[in-house]
Design a protein around this motif. Sequence first.
Motif, PDB file in Angstrom:
ATOM      1  N   SER A 113       0.847  -1.186   0.000  1.00 20.12           N
ATOM      2  CA  SER A 113       0.000   0.000   0.000  1.00 20.12           C
ATOM      3  C   SER A 113       0.883   1.236   0.000  1.00 20.12           C
ATOM      4  CB  SER A 113      -0.892  -0.006   1.253  1.00 20.12           C
ATOM      5  OG  SER A 113      -1.426   1.269   1.498  1.00 20.12           O
ATOM      6  N   SER A 114       1.106   1.800  -1.185  1.00 24.32           N
ATOM      7  CA  SER A 114       1.850   3.043  -1.286  1.00 24.32           C
ATOM      8  C   SER A 114       0.846   4.199  -1.304  1.00 24.32           C
ATOM      9  CB  SER A 114       2.748   3.046  -2.520  1.00 24.32           C
ATOM     10  OG  SER A 114       3.628   4.151  -2.501  1.00 24.32           O
ATOM     11  N   SER A 115       1.201   5.317  -1.887  1.00 27.13           N
ATOM     12  CA  SER A 115       0.334   6.495  -1.776  1.00 27.13           C
ATOM     13  C   SER A 115       0.615   7.498  -2.879  1.00 27.13           C
ATOM     14  CB  SER A 115       0.557   7.168  -0.422  1.00 27.13           C
ATOM     15  OG  SER A 115      -0.065   8.423  -0.358  1.00 27.13           O
ATOM     16  N   ALA A 116      -0.427   8.251  -3.235  1.00 27.29           N
ATOM     17  CA  ALA A 116      -0.238   9.400  -4.121  1.00 27.29           C
ATOM     18  C   ALA A 116       0.629  10.450  -3.463  1.00 27.29           C
ATOM     19  CB  ALA A 116      -1.593   9.998  -4.499  1.00 27.29           C
ATOM     20  N   GLY A 117       0.830  10.328  -2.142  1.00 28.82           N
ATOM     21  CA  GLY A 117       1.685  11.262  -1.429  1.00 28.82           C
ATOM     22  C   GLY A 117       3.117  11.260  -1.929  1.00 28.82           C
ATOM     23  N   VAL A 118       3.526  10.217  -2.646  1.00 22.20           N
ATOM     24  CA  VAL A 118       4.901  10.194  -3.177  1.00 22.20           C
ATOM     25  C   VAL A 118       5.088  11.260  -4.252  1.00 22.20           C
ATOM     26  CG1 VAL A 118       5.105   7.727  -2.690  1.00 22.20           C
ATOM     27  CG2 VAL A 118       4.485   8.467  -5.004  1.00 22.20           C
ATOM     28  N   TYR A 119       3.992  11.739  -4.864  1.00 28.66           N
ATOM     29  CA  TYR A 119       4.096  12.716  -5.949  1.00 28.66           C
ATOM     30  C   TYR A 119       4.157  14.159  -5.441  1.00 28.66           C
ATOM     31  CZ  TYR A 119       2.803   8.859  -9.058  1.00 28.66           C
ATOM     32  OH  TYR A 119       2.773   7.665  -9.749  1.00 28.66           O
ATOM     33  N   GLY A 120       3.769  14.387  -4.186  1.00 27.08           N
ATOM     34  CA  GLY A 120       3.747  15.749  -3.688  1.00 27.08           C
ATOM     35  C   GLY A 120       2.682  16.564  -4.395  1.00 27.08           C
ATOM     36  N   ASP A 152      15.004  -3.072  -3.516  1.00 26.20           N
ATOM     37  CA  ASP A 152      16.327  -3.534  -3.113  1.00 26.20           C
ATOM     38  C   ASP A 152      16.291  -4.942  -2.525  1.00 26.20           C
ATOM     39  OD1 ASP A 152      17.268  -1.113  -3.978  1.00 26.20           O
ATOM     40  OD2 ASP A 152      17.374  -0.213  -1.979  1.00 26.20           O
ATOM     41  N   GLN A 153      15.250  -5.251  -1.747  1.00 22.25           N
ATOM     42  CA  GLN A 153      15.146  -6.594  -1.180  1.00 22.25           C
ATOM     43  C   GLN A 153      14.951  -7.636  -2.278  1.00 22.25           C
ATOM     44  OE1 GLN A 153      15.975  -7.860   1.444  1.00 22.25           O
ATOM     45  NE2 GLN A 153      14.597  -9.415   2.279  1.00 22.25           N
ATOM     46  N   ALA A 154      14.250  -7.254  -3.344  1.00 19.97           N
ATOM     47  CA  ALA A 154      14.031  -8.191  -4.452  1.00 19.97           C
ATOM     48  C   ALA A 154      15.324  -8.513  -5.195  1.00 19.97           C
ATOM     49  CB  ALA A 154      13.001  -7.617  -5.416  1.00 19.97           C
ATOM     50  N   LYS A 155      16.327  -7.653  -5.057  1.00 16.19           N
ATOM     51  CA  LYS A 155      17.638  -7.951  -5.648  1.00 16.19           C
ATOM     52  C   LYS A 155      18.436  -8.920  -4.788  1.00 16.19           C
ATOM     53  CE  LYS A 155      17.962  -3.345  -7.789  1.00 16.19           C
ATOM     54  NZ  LYS A 155      18.673  -2.031  -7.756  1.00 16.19           N
ATOM     55  N   ALA A 156      18.091  -8.956  -3.505  1.00 20.37           N
ATOM     56  CA  ALA A 156      18.844  -9.779  -2.565  1.00 20.37           C
ATOM     57  C   ALA A 156      18.238 -11.164  -2.368  1.00 20.37           C
ATOM     58  CB  ALA A 156      18.945  -9.067  -1.215  1.00 20.37           C
ATOM     59  N   VAL A 157      16.914 -11.251  -2.409  1.00 21.69           N
ATOM     60  CA  VAL A 157      16.222 -12.529  -2.227  1.00 21.69           C
ATOM     61  C   VAL A 157      15.119 -12.624  -3.274  1.00 21.69           C
ATOM     62  CG1 VAL A 157      16.664 -12.519   0.261  1.00 21.69           C
ATOM     63  CG2 VAL A 157      14.501 -11.623  -0.608  1.00 21.69           C
ATOM     64  N   GLU A 158      14.583 -13.816  -3.438  1.00 24.84           N
ATOM     65  CA  GLU A 158      13.458 -13.981  -4.366  1.00 24.84           C
ATOM     66  C   GLU A 158      12.236 -13.290  -3.762  1.00 24.84           C
ATOM     67  OE1 GLU A 158      10.591 -17.428  -6.324  1.00 24.84           O
ATOM     68  OE2 GLU A 158      12.361 -17.997  -5.156  1.00 24.84           O
ATOM     69  N   LEU A 159      11.761 -12.254  -4.420  1.00 25.33           N
ATOM     70  CA  LEU A 159      10.618 -11.502  -3.910  1.00 25.33           C
ATOM     71  C   LEU A 159       9.849 -10.928  -5.083  1.00 25.33           C
ATOM     72  CD1 LEU A 159       9.254 -10.435  -1.258  1.00 25.33           C
ATOM     73  CD2 LEU A 159      10.540  -8.320  -1.620  1.00 25.33           C
ATOM     74  N   ARG A 160       8.597 -11.336  -5.225  1.00 22.02           N
ATOM     75  CA  ARG A 160       7.709 -10.784  -6.247  1.00 22.02           C
ATOM     76  C   ARG A 160       6.865  -9.703  -5.576  1.00 22.02           C
ATOM     77  NH1 ARG A 160       8.193 -16.230  -7.100  1.00 22.02           N
ATOM     78  NH2 ARG A 160       6.562 -16.688  -5.568  1.00 22.02           N
ATOM     79  N   HIS A 161       6.838  -8.522  -6.176  1.00 19.18           N
ATOM     80  CA  HIS A 161       6.187  -7.408  -5.490  1.00 19.18           C
ATOM     81  C   HIS A 161       5.599  -6.418  -6.482  1.00 19.18           C
ATOM     82  CE1 HIS A 161       9.311  -4.295  -6.360  1.00 19.18           C
ATOM     83  NE2 HIS A 161      10.093  -5.353  -6.454  1.00 19.18           N
ATOM     84  N   THR A 162       4.621  -5.671  -5.995  1.00 15.61           N
ATOM     85  CA  THR A 162       4.127  -4.496  -6.697  1.00 15.61           C
ATOM     86  C   THR A 162       3.585  -3.523  -5.658  1.00 15.61           C
ATOM     87  OG1 THR A 162       2.806  -3.705  -8.573  1.00 15.61           O
ATOM     88  CG2 THR A 162       1.724  -5.242  -7.077  1.00 15.61           C
ATOM     89  N   SER A 163       3.606  -2.239  -5.993  1.00 15.94           N
ATOM     90  CA  SER A 163       3.124  -1.195  -5.082  1.00 15.94           C
ATOM     91  C   SER A 163       1.957  -0.462  -5.737  1.00 15.94           C
ATOM     92  CB  SER A 163       4.253  -0.201  -4.754  1.00 15.94           C
ATOM     93  OG  SER A 163       5.319  -0.852  -4.097  1.00 15.94           O
ATOM     94  N   LEU A 164       0.901  -0.261  -4.983  1.00 12.87           N
ATOM     95  CA  LEU A 164      -0.292   0.424  -5.472  1.00 12.87           C
ATOM     96  C   LEU A 164      -0.332   1.812  -4.856  1.00 12.87           C
ATOM     97  CD1 LEU A 164      -2.881  -2.500  -5.116  1.00 12.87           C
ATOM     98  CD2 LEU A 164      -1.322  -2.004  -7.016  1.00 12.87           C
ATOM     99  N   ARG A 165      -0.239   2.814  -5.720  1.00 16.03           N
ATOM    100  CA  ARG A 165      -0.269   4.205  -5.250  1.00 16.03           C
ATOM    101  C   ARG A 165      -1.717   4.686  -5.248  1.00 16.03           C
ATOM    102  NH1 ARG A 165       5.008   6.390  -8.731  1.00 16.03           N
ATOM    103  NH2 ARG A 165       6.601   5.551  -7.305  1.00 16.03           N
ATOM    104  N   TYR A 166      -2.281   4.807  -4.046  1.00 14.27           N
ATOM    105  CA  TYR A 166      -3.673   5.215  -3.903  1.00 14.27           C
ATOM    106  C   TYR A 166      -3.794   6.728  -4.021  1.00 14.27           C
ATOM    107  CZ  TYR A 166      -3.794   0.877  -1.065  1.00 14.27           C
ATOM    108  OH  TYR A 166      -3.659  -0.382  -0.573  1.00 14.27           O
ATOM    109  N   PHE A 167      -4.959   7.123  -4.514  1.00  9.99           N
ATOM    110  CA  PHE A 167      -5.325   8.528  -4.431  1.00  9.99           C
ATOM    111  C   PHE A 167      -6.360   8.652  -3.308  1.00  9.99           C
ATOM    112  CE2 PHE A 167      -2.617   8.309  -7.884  1.00  9.99           C
ATOM    113  CZ  PHE A 167      -2.156   9.578  -8.153  1.00  9.99           C
ATOM    114  N   ASN A 168      -7.412   9.362  -3.429  1.00 14.25           N
ATOM    115  CA  ASN A 168      -8.330   9.563  -2.301  1.00 14.25           C
ATOM    116  C   ASN A 168      -9.356   8.435  -2.264  1.00 14.25           C
ATOM    117  OD1 ASN A 168      -7.666  12.475  -1.231  1.00 14.25           O
ATOM    118  ND2 ASN A 168      -7.600  12.591  -3.452  1.00 14.25           N
ATOM    119  N   VAL A 169      -9.274   7.612  -1.236  1.00 15.07           N
ATOM    120  CA  VAL A 169     -10.128   6.430  -1.112  1.00 15.07           C
ATOM    121  C   VAL A 169     -11.370   6.799  -0.309  1.00 15.07           C
ATOM    122  CG1 VAL A 169     -10.228   4.025  -0.421  1.00 15.07           C
ATOM    123  CG2 VAL A 169      -8.035   5.026  -1.145  1.00 15.07           C
TER     124      VAL A 169
END
Length: 317
Positions: A113-120, A152-169
Motif C-alpha cells: 500500500s503506497s500512496s499518491a503522497g509520493v508525488y507531492g 532492493d530486497q528483491a535484488k537480494a532474495v526472491e521476492l515478487r512485489h508491486t506497489s499500489l499508489r492510492y489517491f483519495n479512497v
Amino acid sequence: MTWLVTGGAGYIGAHVVRAFLADGMDVVVIDDLSSGKAEFLPAGVPFVQANLLDGAAVREALDGVSGVVHLAGFKYAGVSVDRPLHTYTQNVTAMVSLLEAMAEKEVRNIVFSSSAGVYGTPEDEVVTEQTQPDPQSPYGESKLVGEWLLRDQAKAVELRHTSLRYFNVVGSGDPSVYDASPYNLFPIVCDLLAQGKTPQIYGTDHPTPDGTSVKDYVHVADLARAHVAAARALEAGKPLERVYNLGSGTGTSVRQIMDAARRVTGIDFTPSEGPRRPGDPSRVVAAGDLAARDLEWKNSYTVDDMFATAWEAWPKG
C-alpha cells in the motif's frame, strides 16, 4: 492460498479482507488496533493483535501464508510533519521488520500500500507512473522509501512485489465498515451533516472550473478488488509493473462533492467558504491505464454512489 493482511482491521484493510474472502482466498490479519477496529473484521478471520515491530508476532502470523498485503502504517500526511520519527518508525522500520520475517519464513509475494503522497504537488495535468516523485511530507517520503525497500530486497532474495499508489479512497463496500479518519473529506462532511452542522470549503480561487480543488476519488471496494487481482497475479508468477496508480483519470471538485452530499442526504445546505489551506494543490488526477491493463482496474462508482455508501455506513447514533 492464504494471504496475510497487515492493517486488516482498518478502513481499507477490512475491505481488502472482504474482497479476498469473496474471491475464495483465505486471509490472516495482523493489526495493533491503533487506528483499526476489531469489529471491522468478519467473524472467523484469524487475527493477531500486534505491531509489525514485534518480529516474533509477525513470524507467527506468517505461518502457512503465501503472500502479504501490506497496509499497516501511520497514514496522516499532515500530522507526519509534526511526528516524523513516529512516521518513519511505523512506516519504514516496521516494514523492514516485516521483510526480515518474510525472508526468514520464505514468503515471496507482497502487495504494498503506497500512496499518491509520493508525488507531492505534481505539475502534470494527469499523473502517470512516469511522473517524478516529489514527496512533501514525511508520510509521502516514508511510502517512497517503502517502494525502495521492496526494489532492493528483491535484488537480494526472491521476492515478487508491486506497489499500489492510492489517491483519495472513499465510500464503503459494507455498511459495517466506514472511514473514521478525522482528516479525510468524506468523513468530515458526513460527521458535520450528522451533527446538523454545515461543512466548509477551503479555497474557492483555484484555477479549476468551479474554483475549488479537484482531486481523484476512488471507491474503496474498487480499490480492494485491485489488491486481489495483484495478489493472484503475483502468486501465478505473472509479470507486473513495480508501481501502479489507482486513479480515475478524471477527478472531482470539492464543490461537486458537496452537491452530491446534498442530493444523497436530502439535507439542504450551503457550504461555508474559507481560504485555501497551505500546500493544498489545485488539481491532482491520475491515469489508471496500467492498472486497467494488468489488474482489470476500473472506477465503477459515480460521485453520488461514493457519497451514498459513505453516508449509509456513517454511524449516526
